[in-house]
Design a protein around this motif. Structure first.
Motif, PDB file in Angstrom:
ATOM      1  N   GLY A 140      -6.696   2.050  -4.873  1.00  0.00           N
ATOM      2  CA  GLY A 140      -7.599   1.066  -5.459  1.00  0.00           C
ATOM      3  C   GLY A 140      -7.733  -0.174  -4.600  1.00  0.00           C
ATOM      4  O   GLY A 140      -8.854  -0.697  -4.419  1.00  0.00           O
ATOM      5  N   ALA A 141      -6.620  -0.660  -4.064  1.00  0.00           N
ATOM      6  CA  ALA A 141      -6.674  -1.838  -3.194  1.00  0.00           C
ATOM      7  C   ALA A 141      -7.522  -1.554  -1.965  1.00  0.00           C
ATOM      8  O   ALA A 141      -8.312  -2.404  -1.524  1.00  0.00           O
ATOM      9  CB  ALA A 141      -5.256  -2.238  -2.787  1.00  0.00           C
ATOM     10  N   SER A 142      -7.386  -0.354  -1.407  1.00  0.00           N
ATOM     11  CA  SER A 142      -8.187   0.020  -0.245  1.00  0.00           C
ATOM     12  C   SER A 142      -9.665   0.096  -0.588  1.00  0.00           C
ATOM     13  O   SER A 142     -10.524  -0.340   0.195  1.00  0.00           O
ATOM     14  CB  SER A 142      -7.693   1.373   0.290  1.00  0.00           C
ATOM     15  N   ALA A 143      -9.990   0.638  -1.770  1.00  0.00           N
ATOM     16  CA  ALA A 143     -11.390   0.727  -2.186  1.00  0.00           C
ATOM     17  C   ALA A 143     -12.009  -0.655  -2.370  1.00  0.00           C
ATOM     18  O   ALA A 143     -13.173  -0.878  -2.033  1.00  0.00           O
ATOM     19  CB  ALA A 143     -11.492   1.537  -3.478  1.00  0.00           C
ATOM     20  N   LEU A 144     -11.244  -1.593  -2.905  1.00  0.00           N
ATOM     21  CA  LEU A 144     -11.747  -2.954  -3.062  1.00  0.00           C
ATOM     22  C   LEU A 144     -11.950  -3.628  -1.707  1.00  0.00           C
ATOM     23  O   LEU A 144     -12.967  -4.299  -1.475  1.00  0.00           O
ATOM     24  CB  LEU A 144     -10.794  -3.767  -3.935  1.00  0.00           C
ATOM     25  N   ALA A 158      -9.826   8.757  -2.249  1.00  0.00           N
ATOM     26  CA  ALA A 158      -8.422   9.111  -2.469  1.00  0.00           C
ATOM     27  C   ALA A 158      -8.050  10.364  -1.688  1.00  0.00           C
ATOM     28  O   ALA A 158      -6.956  10.449  -1.102  1.00  0.00           O
ATOM     29  CB  ALA A 158      -8.168   9.311  -3.962  1.00  0.00           C
ATOM     30  N   VAL A 159      -8.932  11.361  -1.678  1.00  0.00           N
ATOM     31  CA  VAL A 159      -8.658  12.583  -0.920  1.00  0.00           C
ATOM     32  C   VAL A 159      -8.476  12.249   0.561  1.00  0.00           C
ATOM     33  O   VAL A 159      -7.531  12.718   1.211  1.00  0.00           O
ATOM     34  CB  VAL A 159      -9.787  13.603  -1.131  1.00  0.00           C
ATOM     35  N   GLU A 160      -9.373  11.437   1.100  1.00  0.00           N
ATOM     36  CA  GLU A 160      -9.260  11.058   2.502  1.00  0.00           C
ATOM     37  C   GLU A 160      -8.010  10.239   2.758  1.00  0.00           C
ATOM     38  O   GLU A 160      -7.317  10.421   3.775  1.00  0.00           O
ATOM     39  CB  GLU A 160     -10.515  10.275   2.914  1.00  0.00           C
ATOM     40  N   PHE A 161      -7.704   9.353   1.852  1.00  0.00           N
ATOM     41  CA  PHE A 161      -6.531   8.479   1.966  1.00  0.00           C
ATOM     42  C   PHE A 161      -5.251   9.309   2.062  1.00  0.00           C
ATOM     43  O   PHE A 161      -4.404   9.096   2.933  1.00  0.00           O
ATOM     44  CB  PHE A 161      -6.477   7.566   0.731  1.00  0.00           C
ATOM     45  N   TRP A 162      -5.134  10.287   1.166  1.00  0.00           N
ATOM     46  CA  TRP A 162      -3.912  11.095   1.140  1.00  0.00           C
ATOM     47  C   TRP A 162      -3.858  12.105   2.279  1.00  0.00           C
ATOM     48  O   TRP A 162      -2.809  12.320   2.872  1.00  0.00           O
ATOM     49  CB  TRP A 162      -3.782  11.806  -0.206  1.00  0.00           C
ATOM     50  N   THR A 163      -4.977  12.736   2.596  1.00  0.00           N
ATOM     51  CA  THR A 163      -4.951  13.742   3.655  1.00  0.00           C
ATOM     52  C   THR A 163      -4.778  13.133   5.028  1.00  0.00           C
ATOM     53  O   THR A 163      -4.296  13.803   5.950  1.00  0.00           O
ATOM     54  CB  THR A 163      -6.231  14.601   3.628  1.00  0.00           C
TER      55      THR A 163
END
Length: 269
Positions: free
Chosen positions: A230-234, A261-266
């Motif tokens: 969420g912090a990254s999206a903001l 989120a998928v990109e963040f985790w992968t």
């Protein structure tokens, strides 16, 4: 927060009209499909309480929009898995045998807040059939959103979250952070489709009879892991934050936050 504290800190009452203006300023539009997570106390002293919040949401999306809220009842589950709080093992079988069956119309939500609890009873609202992880929806697309909810896939593609993603819904967080964002469980399922599964069960009506039904569900991660996303999206501008009453609202598209989120985790972040 106690009501007296809300009154003391407030400058003016929060009303249906003022909340509607704030929602529109945040970026909600007529005809939106909107998944909403709420903290009523974050808004300040609301004239009408949860009733006013729901009326403002319905005004903002208009008669052609659809509102969706989690209506989870986590207590309709196998007591062997309970941890907040746990119960003695000697109680487990008695609980399984006597727990009232799930009924979309009467089973209350648990720990969802006053707005979600009122919303599930709103005239015309529909509720999905999952005993512990249901969603409630109101509007022209409500039946499409909650019409299918697989027991073994409570937060994945076979759930209302999968439908909301395909409908390009928006996600609204009212006074809560991304650790309350159920949509990110859909991203979790996409990144880790083979997570270990947990034996689960619930009382359901089958052929007019109450039965204890067993099934397996995927283990989910602690929702605190959603906060960095969420912090990254903001920071990146994917999500918009703005004033809602005396608190803050966050608005983002369902597809952008799940894909992020998928990109963040992968990517290993």
């Amino acid at each position: 927060m106690a009501e007296a504290e809300q009154i003391a800190r407030g400058v003016t009452p929060i009303t249906v009209d003022s909340l509607t203006r704030d929602l529109l300023s945040l970026g909600i539009q007529p005809r939106d499909v909107l998944l909403v997570h709420t903290s009523l106390s974050s808004l300040g002293w609301v004239n009408g309480g949860p009733l006013a919040v729901i009326e403002a949401l319905l005004r903002a999306v208009g008669p052609e929009g659809t509102i969706v809220m989690p209506a989870q009842s986590a207590n309709l589950s196998d007591p062997a898995n309970w941890g907040a709080p746990p119960v003695p093992a000697s109680w487990h079988q008695t609980i399984r045998e006597t727990m009232p069956a799930y009924d979309p119309g009467t089973t209350p939500t648990r720990d969802m807040g006053r707005v979600a609890e009122l919303f599930r009873t709103w005239p015309g609202a529909l509720r999905s059939d999952h005993p512990s992880a249901s969603f409630a929806a109101l509007g022209p697309l409500a039946g499409q959103v909650v019409g299918r909810h697989e027991l073994a896939d409570p937060l994945g593609e076979g759930s209302p979250l999968g439908v909301l993603y395909r409908l390009e819904a928006k996600l609204l967080l009212i006074g809560v952070d991304f650790d309350r964002c159920t949509a990110l469980h859909l991203a979790e399922r996409r990144v880790w489709p083979d997570r270990p599964r947990i034996a689960e069960g619930a009382p359901l009506m089958r052929d007019g009879q109450r039965q204890w039904v067993t099934f397996d569900i995927p283990k989910v991660m602690d929702s605190d892991a959603f906060l960095p996303i969420g912090a990254s999206a903001l920071r990146s501008g994917l999500a918009t934050a703005g004033a809602l009453g005396e608190g803050r609202g966050i608005l983002i598209g369902m597809q952008p936050i799940v894909d992020h989120a998928v990109e963040f985790w992968t990517s290993g972040r």
